[in-house]
Design a protein around this motif. Sequence first.
Motif, short mmCIF file in Angstrom:
data_model
loop_
_atom_site.label_atom_id
_atom_site.label_comp_id
_atom_site.label_asym_id
_atom_site.label_seq_id
_atom_site.Cartn_x
_atom_site.Cartn_y
_atom_site.Cartn_z
N GLN A 135 5.96 -1.01 -0.81
CA GLN A 135 5.63 -0.54 -2.05
C GLN A 135 5.75 1.24 -1.81
O GLN A 135 6.22 1.87 -2.63
CB GLN A 135 4.26 -0.88 -2.57
CG GLN A 135 3.77 -0.21 -3.91
CD GLN A 135 4.57 -0.40 -4.96
OE1 GLN A 135 5.06 -1.70 -4.96
NE2 GLN A 135 5.28 0.40 -5.79
N THR A 164 19.61 -2.67 -2.01
CA THR A 164 18.24 -2.04 -2.12
C THR A 164 17.20 -3.03 -1.01
O THR A 164 16.33 -2.15 -0.56
CB THR A 164 17.53 -2.53 -3.52
OG1 THR A 164 18.56 -1.74 -4.54
CG2 THR A 164 16.11 -2.01 -3.89
N LYS A 165 17.56 -4.11 -0.89
CA LYS A 165 16.45 -4.77 0.36
C LYS A 165 16.76 -3.91 1.59
O LYS A 165 15.83 -3.96 2.11
CB LYS A 165 16.79 -6.09 0.19
CG LYS A 165 16.03 -6.82 -0.86
CD LYS A 165 16.69 -8.42 -0.87
CE LYS A 165 16.10 -9.19 -2.35
NZ LYS A 165 16.80 -10.54 -2.41
N ALA A 225 9.34 2.05 -1.66
CA ALA A 225 9.90 2.22 -3.09
C ALA A 225 9.57 3.10 -3.97
O ALA A 225 10.42 3.88 -4.75
CB ALA A 225 9.31 0.72 -3.93
N GLU A 226 8.34 3.86 -3.76
CA GLU A 226 7.94 4.93 -4.50
C GLU A 226 8.62 6.23 -4.01
O GLU A 226 9.08 6.98 -4.80
CB GLU A 226 6.55 5.14 -4.16
CG GLU A 226 5.37 4.20 -4.95
CD GLU A 226 3.91 4.15 -4.63
OE1 GLU A 226 3.64 5.03 -3.87
OE2 GLU A 226 3.34 3.33 -5.02
N SER A 276 10.79 1.45 5.04
CA SER A 276 9.50 0.75 5.39
C SER A 276 9.29 0.53 6.68
O SER A 276 8.08 0.58 7.09
CB SER A 276 9.16 -0.45 4.42
OG SER A 276 10.04 -1.47 4.84
N LEU A 313 14.85 -0.70 1.50
CA LEU A 313 13.49 -1.01 1.63
C LEU A 313 13.31 -1.11 2.95
O LEU A 313 12.06 -0.57 3.44
CB LEU A 313 13.09 -1.88 0.59
CG LEU A 313 12.81 -1.63 -0.76
CD1 LEU A 313 12.81 -2.92 -1.69
CD2 LEU A 313 11.90 -0.65 -1.19
#
Length: 179
Positions: free
Chosen positions: A118, A89-90, A121-122, A97, A93
């Motif tokens: 953020q 997941t990191k 993530a959304e 991002s 992201l």
Amino acid sequence: LDSRGVVRLRDSVGRVLDQLGSGPVEMTKTGFSGLDEVLGGSEAGDLLTVGARTGVGKTAFLVCMALNLAKSGKRVAFFAGEMGPDQVTKRALAAKSQVEHWRIRTRRLDLEAARKVQKAAEELIHLEVFYCGLPSPRLQDIKATCDSCRADIAVVDYLTRCTLPQAESMRVGVNRFMV
């Protein structure tokens, strides 16, 4: 295809010509335009293998590819026997991002980086990506997981860690379970 896996080329030529006559098919795109241009995208039954030396970003590449495939509407089963779900997941992201992975890992985010993470993530929470962390999955495990998730595509980080039936090559084993 007979019991030994033999098919006459002329039989295959006929099938391919019939397919060509039915018009263009929409191929699944990896999200990497150069790769898609070379491969023409991918289709059911394809086995794409990524290889490189340690530390050059194979996992990051596969995570990006999984996200791109999911973004195009595919359900993706991501098998990562060497990483836990939070590690994957990191990386996702970071990829989404455009914030350096080390900054996310070490939690060194300024306000702008935190905002980007953020927002990423959304977007990620709406993608159909399923993590599976079996360290040495059997091909039957991969197929069962894909079936239970109704996955369209399996992305396997570190295919050589998969357990195969004795004396079966990876290509033969994978082909046998692609149906």
